[in-house]
Scaffold this motif. Structure first.
Motif, PDB file in Angstrom:
ATOM      1  N   GLN A 158       0.848  -1.192   0.000  1.00 41.25           N
ATOM      2  CA  GLN A 158       0.000   0.000   0.000  1.00 41.25           C
ATOM      3  C   GLN A 158       0.885   1.244   0.000  1.00 41.25           C
ATOM      4  O   GLN A 158       2.016   1.215   0.487  1.00 41.25           O
ATOM      5  CB  GLN A 158      -0.920   0.018   1.225  1.00 41.25           C
ATOM      6  CG  GLN A 158      -0.184  -0.142   2.546  1.00 41.25           C
ATOM      7  CD  GLN A 158      -0.892   0.538   3.693  1.00 41.25           C
ATOM      8  OE1 GLN A 158      -1.049   1.744   3.668  1.00 41.25           O
ATOM      9  NE2 GLN A 158      -1.278  -0.229   4.684  1.00 41.25           N
ATOM     10  N   VAL A 159       0.374   2.318  -0.552  1.00 42.88           N
ATOM     11  CA  VAL A 159       1.039   3.613  -0.475  1.00 42.88           C
ATOM     12  C   VAL A 159       0.112   4.543   0.292  1.00 42.88           C
ATOM     13  O   VAL A 159      -1.008   4.818  -0.146  1.00 42.88           O
ATOM     14  CB  VAL A 159       1.356   4.183  -1.872  1.00 42.88           C
ATOM     15  CG1 VAL A 159       2.015   5.543  -1.756  1.00 42.88           C
ATOM     16  CG2 VAL A 159       2.248   3.213  -2.654  1.00 42.88           C
ATOM     17  N   ALA A 160       0.570   4.977   1.466  1.00 43.49           N
ATOM     18  CA  ALA A 160      -0.261   5.794   2.354  1.00 43.49           C
ATOM     19  C   ALA A 160       0.269   7.218   2.411  1.00 43.49           C
ATOM     20  O   ALA A 160       1.468   7.453   2.250  1.00 43.49           O
ATOM     21  CB  ALA A 160      -0.269   5.194   3.757  1.00 43.49           C
ATOM     22  N   SER A 161      -0.630   8.163   2.640  1.00 47.84           N
ATOM     23  CA  SER A 161      -0.253   9.559   2.857  1.00 47.84           C
ATOM     24  C   SER A 161      -0.477   9.902   4.318  1.00 47.84           C
ATOM     25  O   SER A 161      -1.587   9.759   4.835  1.00 47.84           O
ATOM     26  CB  SER A 161      -1.098  10.485   1.969  1.00 47.84           C
ATOM     27  OG  SER A 161      -0.752  10.306   0.612  1.00 47.84           O
ATOM     28  N   LEU A 162       0.595  10.354   4.970  1.00 51.32           N
ATOM     29  CA  LEU A 162       0.547  10.669   6.395  1.00 51.32           C
ATOM     30  C   LEU A 162       0.707  12.170   6.615  1.00 51.32           C
ATOM     31  O   LEU A 162       1.459  12.835   5.905  1.00 51.32           O
ATOM     32  CB  LEU A 162       1.691   9.963   7.133  1.00 51.32           C
ATOM     33  CG  LEU A 162       1.787   8.441   6.987  1.00 51.32           C
ATOM     34  CD1 LEU A 162       3.059   7.943   7.678  1.00 51.32           C
ATOM     35  CD2 LEU A 162       0.563   7.772   7.574  1.00 51.32           C
ATOM     36  N   ILE A 163       0.009  12.679   7.626  1.00 56.65           N
ATOM     37  CA  ILE A 163       0.213  14.054   8.079  1.00 56.65           C
ATOM     38  C   ILE A 163       1.385  14.072   9.041  1.00 56.65           C
ATOM     39  O   ILE A 163       1.403  13.334  10.023  1.00 56.65           O
ATOM     40  CB  ILE A 163      -1.047  14.589   8.799  1.00 56.65           C
ATOM     41  CG1 ILE A 163      -2.250  14.614   7.871  1.00 56.65           C
ATOM     42  CG2 ILE A 163      -0.776  15.981   9.386  1.00 56.65           C
ATOM     43  CD1 ILE A 163      -3.530  15.044   8.559  1.00 56.65           C
TER      44      ILE A 163
END
Lengths: 161, 161
Positions: free
Chosen positions: B150-155
């Motif tokens: 998976q490719v996740a976007s984190l703050i």
């Protein structure tokens, strides 16, 4: 909304094949309340971060209060879909999800439901006995606000000739 | 692999800010064995399909045997990441996941681990106090085969000036 094959009336509970699905069809799940205890239990096992575990610590986090793990929202949404009328022959088998967004948090006591819309129906090139169906699943809270939006690709069998 | 700010050696356990992250950095989790009882318990609550619940029924499914729900693999992967050295100040807070694939199933007794690689570090245009980091998380089994990618976007917060 679903085509009725060969003149026979089919219950919504009857598992569907690729031929039964068309772009634009929608399915709605029942609702499920997110119990505070289950929220914390999921977090303890899978996502042990303060804003999922403890009210006081959560108050000081980005969220300002206790929120469910996004993966719990995903898991709850799967359960709602599995128990809904969106029944696929062979089961709901995902090969992947091309996008998940969590536009707002889920709080303890929120009541969730899922709306699913078929966005693509594609027979397999290599496997004449199956196809791939893309479905947009939107999880909504009790205020009809989206809390999770995902587009999943499912393996769906074709009827035998 | 992580830059060490201001000459001070930083434990891998120290929470990181946007400035600490660069493209290509990698992090590895510990391992976790998928217990058959936990696999079935997750399925009963969240994904009650025969191939996740019952050996005999699973033998007749597409999978040919009992397999974990993909959402359990996702949840286990989150837990492995949260407990790893990939510590972000404020926590691992995802705004979305742009792609999840489950290239092969997870079976009872499989031993999972996660490798995370930073693929993008982007300061926010609107919020000078944070940014978004894209990270590719690969969950591997005991044979070093990917079971989830998976490719996740984190703050990720920035250090205060």
């Amino acid at each position: 909304m679903r085509p009725i094959p060969m003149g026979a009336e089919m219950s919504q509970k009857t598992p569907m094949y690729l031929e039964d699905l068309t772009v634009g069809q929608t399915f709605r799940s029942d609702t499920l309340a997110v119990e505070p205890g289950r929220l914390k239990a999921f977090a303890a096992e899978f996502d042990p971060q303060p804003f999922h575990l403890d009210e006081a610590a959560a108050a000081n986090s980005l969220f300002g209060g206790l929120v469910a793990s996004g993966w719990q929202t995903a898991a709850i949404s799967m359960g709602l879909m599995v128990r809904s009328d969106f029944k696929i022959a062979g089961g709901l088998i995902g090969v992947g999800v091309e996008a998940i967004r969590w536009p707002r948090p889920v709080h303890p006591g929120d009541v969730l439901r899922v709306e699913s819309e078929i966005v693509e129906v594609r027979p397999s090139q290599g496997n004449p006995d199956r196809g791939v169906v893309r479905v947009r699943n939107t999880t909504l809270n009790q205020h009809d606000q989206p809390v999770m939006i995902q587009v999943a690709s499912l393996i769906v069998p074709r009827r035998r000739g």
